[in-house]
Design an enzyme around this catalytic site. Structure first.
Site, PDB file in Angstrom:
ATOM      1  N   GLU A 179      -7.208 -32.497  80.347  1.00 64.93           N
ATOM      2  CA  GLU A 179      -6.931 -32.974  78.980  1.00 64.93           C
ATOM      3  C   GLU A 179      -6.917 -34.499  78.900  1.00 64.93           C
ATOM      4  OE1 GLU A 179      -3.071 -31.081  78.520  1.00 64.93           O
ATOM      5  OE2 GLU A 179      -2.196 -33.072  78.281  1.00 64.93           O
ATOM      6  N   HIS A 207       1.923 -30.585  84.287  1.00 61.69           N
ATOM      7  CA  HIS A 207       1.832 -31.910  83.645  1.00 61.69           C
ATOM      8  C   HIS A 207       1.703 -33.054  84.638  1.00 61.69           C
ATOM      9  CE1 HIS A 207       2.485 -34.277  79.867  1.00 61.69           C
ATOM     10  NE2 HIS A 207       1.974 -33.174  79.376  1.00 61.69           N
ATOM     11  N   ARG A 214       2.171 -20.113  76.666  1.00 63.24           N
ATOM     12  CA  ARG A 214       2.498 -21.119  77.675  1.00 63.24           C
ATOM     13  C   ARG A 214       4.007 -21.187  77.796  1.00 63.24           C
ATOM     14  NH1 ARG A 214       1.945 -27.631  77.208  1.00 63.24           N
ATOM     15  NH2 ARG A 214       3.994 -27.305  76.210  1.00 63.24           N
ATOM     16  N   ARG A 222     -10.332 -28.800  80.316  1.00 66.17           N
ATOM     17  CA  ARG A 222      -9.359 -28.902  79.234  1.00 66.17           C
ATOM     18  C   ARG A 222      -9.628 -30.000  78.208  1.00 66.17           C
ATOM     19  NH1 ARG A 222      -5.946 -27.013  76.890  1.00 66.17           N
ATOM     20  NH2 ARG A 222      -3.941 -27.925  77.422  1.00 66.17           N
ATOM     21  N   ASP A 265       2.249 -25.449  82.436  1.00 68.72           N
ATOM     22  CA  ASP A 265       1.707 -26.799  82.541  1.00 68.72           C
ATOM     23  C   ASP A 265       2.600 -27.626  83.465  1.00 68.72           C
ATOM     24  OD1 ASP A 265       0.468 -29.135  79.974  1.00 68.72           O
ATOM     25  OD2 ASP A 265       0.548 -29.276  82.163  1.00 68.72           O
ATOM     26  N   GLU A 309      -1.626 -25.371  84.910  1.00 76.18           N
ATOM     27  CA  GLU A 309      -2.340 -26.518  84.339  1.00 76.18           C
ATOM     28  C   GLU A 309      -1.866 -27.839  84.920  1.00 76.18           C
ATOM     29  OE1 GLU A 309      -1.900 -26.746  80.125  1.00 76.18           O
ATOM     30  OE2 GLU A 309      -2.751 -28.750  80.003  1.00 76.18           O
ATOM     31  N   TRP A 348       4.370 -38.482  83.604  1.00 79.18           N
ATOM     32  CA  TRP A 348       5.095 -37.716  82.576  1.00 79.18           C
ATOM     33  C   TRP A 348       4.345 -36.444  82.272  1.00 79.18           C
ATOM     34  CZ3 TRP A 348       3.627 -36.448  77.414  1.00 79.18           C
ATOM     35  CH2 TRP A 348       4.652 -35.797  76.708  1.00 79.18           C
ATOM     36  N   TYR A 387       9.629 -32.370  80.157  1.00 75.05           N
ATOM     37  CA  TYR A 387       8.440 -32.180  79.332  1.00 75.05           C
ATOM     38  C   TYR A 387       8.351 -30.752  78.804  1.00 75.05           C
ATOM     39  CZ  TYR A 387       3.975 -30.706  77.832  1.00 75.05           C
ATOM     40  OH  TYR A 387       3.000 -30.146  77.063  1.00 75.05           O
ATOM     41  N   GLU A 423      -6.080 -23.827  73.044  1.00 75.21           N
ATOM     42  CA  GLU A 423      -4.667 -24.156  72.836  1.00 75.21           C
ATOM     43  C   GLU A 423      -4.462 -24.410  71.359  1.00 75.21           C
ATOM     44  OE1 GLU A 423      -3.428 -27.685  74.811  1.00 75.21           O
ATOM     45  OE2 GLU A 423      -1.307 -27.292  74.462  1.00 75.21           O
TER      46      GLU A 423
HETATM   47  C1  CS2 Z   1       0.193 -30.997  76.903  1.00 70.70           C
HETATM   48  C2  CS2 Z   1       0.127 -31.951  75.740  1.00 70.70           C
HETATM   49  O1  CS2 Z   1      -0.567 -29.386  75.369  1.00 70.70           O
HETATM   50  C3  CS2 Z   1      -0.589 -29.743  76.570  1.00 70.70           C
HETATM   51  O2  CS2 Z   1      -1.200 -29.161  77.465  1.00 70.70           O
HETATM   52  O3  CS2 Z   1      -0.238 -31.532  78.110  1.00 70.70           O
HETATM   53  O4  CS2 Z   1       1.075 -31.549  74.807  1.00 70.70           O
HETATM   54  C4  CS2 Z   1       0.369 -33.411  76.071  1.00 70.70           C
HETATM   55  O5  CS2 Z   1       1.669 -33.561  76.592  1.00 70.70           O
HETATM   56  C5  CS2 Z   1       0.240 -34.233  74.799  1.00 70.70           C
HETATM   57  O6  CS2 Z   1      -0.983 -33.939  74.190  1.00 70.70           O
HETATM   58  C6  CS2 Z   1       0.296 -35.724  75.078  1.00 70.70           C
HETATM   59  O7  CS2 Z   1      -0.015 -36.420  73.900  1.00 70.70           O
HETATM   60 MG    MG Z   2      -1.309 -30.111  79.271  1.00 74.48          MG
END
Ligand code: CS2
Ligand code: MG
Length: 405
Positions: free
Chosen positions: A265, A215, A147, A286, A213, A239, A405, A159, A342
């Site tokens: 996620e 995000h 990634r 995810r 990602d 992602e 975020w 991020y 992951e």
């Molecule tokens: C991120 C995560 O791993 C990922 O795909 O989106 O690191 C996410 O930021 C954290 O799990 C938030 O706690």
């Molecule tokens: Mg993520």
């Protein structure tokens, strides 16, 4: 067999983890991960004050019934706190059932569908030299899929990008009493990202599976633009390209790009996915065992998604504990429509607190053959590292507006 105790262990070997330990009258114990990054204590109370007392005296083998009791019996359902609490109970009961059977959990899930579980790791850099070094570091560690997250010119903290080259995971919680504020500029991001992937492809070639990602930060049309502009670089996936609570928004993205899409996620029930799955708007789901209510519902989600040629990609950053990671890898090994796992790994101290049977080598995980999920919690060491308040960062635009975020 009866449950005689259900206790919550909170520990912070570098970051906070919440673990449920269930004990039975025959001495068999089970562990479940209940970690919700930045809101851990809400789950601690949900388990300690509202769930644990109801488990005492119940049959640990009645996993489905216990799940339905906790999900429907609460009346107020869904949401990350509720589903993380239920997940911890579910995984602990699967751990117990597999231990009693003397089998690793994956054997109770239909046995192995593959020899090992392929993973992806995180690479990041404030600029291309740092990013390239980070990619090389992950390749040297054995990862076969990477990634890629990058700094954005003009932005101070973004991020997925560390303040120092390849430092500890930026999402790990600093022990702050208030969230760290990061800054964002979508136009600057959209201008910068395609060039980064062009440079990465030029440096590392066309075959290395690359993931990115976004995000949750783009509108559907911005996500469509990015997906289209990344097509020449053949990403493994893009992602969280847009906040997907608006599931229909992914129709706009899908209409404009063939870049594979991964979502979910932050999703904790199948209802969060229905349009995405039935209209095949995504390619990977995810959700993590820890945030989706456990092995029981996540296996059902994967089977549902399989009917639409959608594959699994269980969320596995550092804030999923080794208990949650172990449960994930057992599921990864067993299901047919496995996609990728992951795996950020954990600190040495975390791995001492949670001694696990799963192993990572040559870019792949294997759950091991230990009965249950294969994790032992060192409660004395856990107690030596008590909870410390910490928050996930908050994102603001240049004018100060709060942004995803
Ligand atoms: C991120 C995560 O791993 C990922 O795909 O989106 O690191 C996410 O930021 C954290 O799990 C938030 O706690
Ligand atoms: Mg993520």
């Amino acid at each position: 067999m009866k449950i005689t105790d259900a206790k919550v262990v909170v520990t912070s070997p570098g970051r906070n983890f919440v673990t449920l330990k269930i004990t039975t009258d025959e001495g068999v114990t089970g562990l479940g991960d209940a970690t919700l990054n930045g809101r851990e204590l809400a789950v601690v109370s949900y388990l300690t004050d509202h769930v644990a007392p109801l488990l005492i005296g119940s049959d640990p083998h009645r996993i489905e019934d216990t799940w339905q009791f906790l999900y429907r019996g609460a009346y107020w359902r869904r949401g990350p706190v509720t589903m993380a609490a239920i997940a911890a109970v579910d995984v602990a009961l699967w751990d117990i059932k597999a231990k009693v059977a003397g089998l690793p959990l994956y054997q109770l899930l239909g046995g192995a569908s593959r020899e090992r579980v392929r993973t992806y790791g995180h690479a990041n850099g404030r600029d291309l030299p740092e990013l390239f070094d980070s990619i090389r570091a992950r390749l040297a560690e054995g990862y076969k899929s990477i990634r890629v997250q990058t700094g954005i010119p003009g932005l101070k903290a973004v991020y997925g990008v560390h303040s120092a080259p390849d430092a500890a995971n930026p999402t790990r919680l600093d022990q702050r009493v208030r969230p760290h504020v990061e800054d964002w500029d979508t136009d600057a991001y959209l201008r910068h990202i395609p060039g980064v992937f062009e440079a990465v492809r030029n440096e590392f070639g066309p075959e290395l599976p690359l993931l990115h990602d976004a995000h949750h930060r783009l509108t559907p049309l911005q996500a469509a633009r990015l997906g289209k502009e990344l097509e020449p670089y053949k990403l493994f996936w893009l992602e969280d390209c847009t906040p997907a609570e608006n599931q229909e928004g992914l129709r706009v993205v899908r209409r404009h790009t063939t870049t594979p899409l991964a979502i979910g996620e932050v999703f904790n029930t199948v209802f969060d996915y229905q349009t995405l799955v039935q209209e095949q708007l995504i390619d990977y789901v995810r959700s993590a065992v820890t945030h989706f209510g456990g092995v029981t519902p996540l296996r059902k989600l994967f089977d549902y998604a399989a009917q639409y040629q959608i594959r699994s990609a269980i969320h596995g950053p550092e804030d999923i504990s080794p208990v949650g990671m172990a449960a994930a890898v057992h599921l990864d090994l067993a299901i047919h429509n496995f996609g990728i796992q992951e795996y950020s790994g954990h600190t040495d101290l975390t791995n001492e607190v949670f001694r696990h049977a799963y192993t990572f080598s040559d870019g792949h995980l294997h759950p091991g053959e230990a009965p249950g999920i294969g994790v032992e919690l060192d409660e004395e060491l856990a107690a030596a590292h008590p909870y410390a308040q910490g928050y996930l960062p908050v994102n603001r635009l240049q004018d100060g507006t709060v942004h995803d975020w």
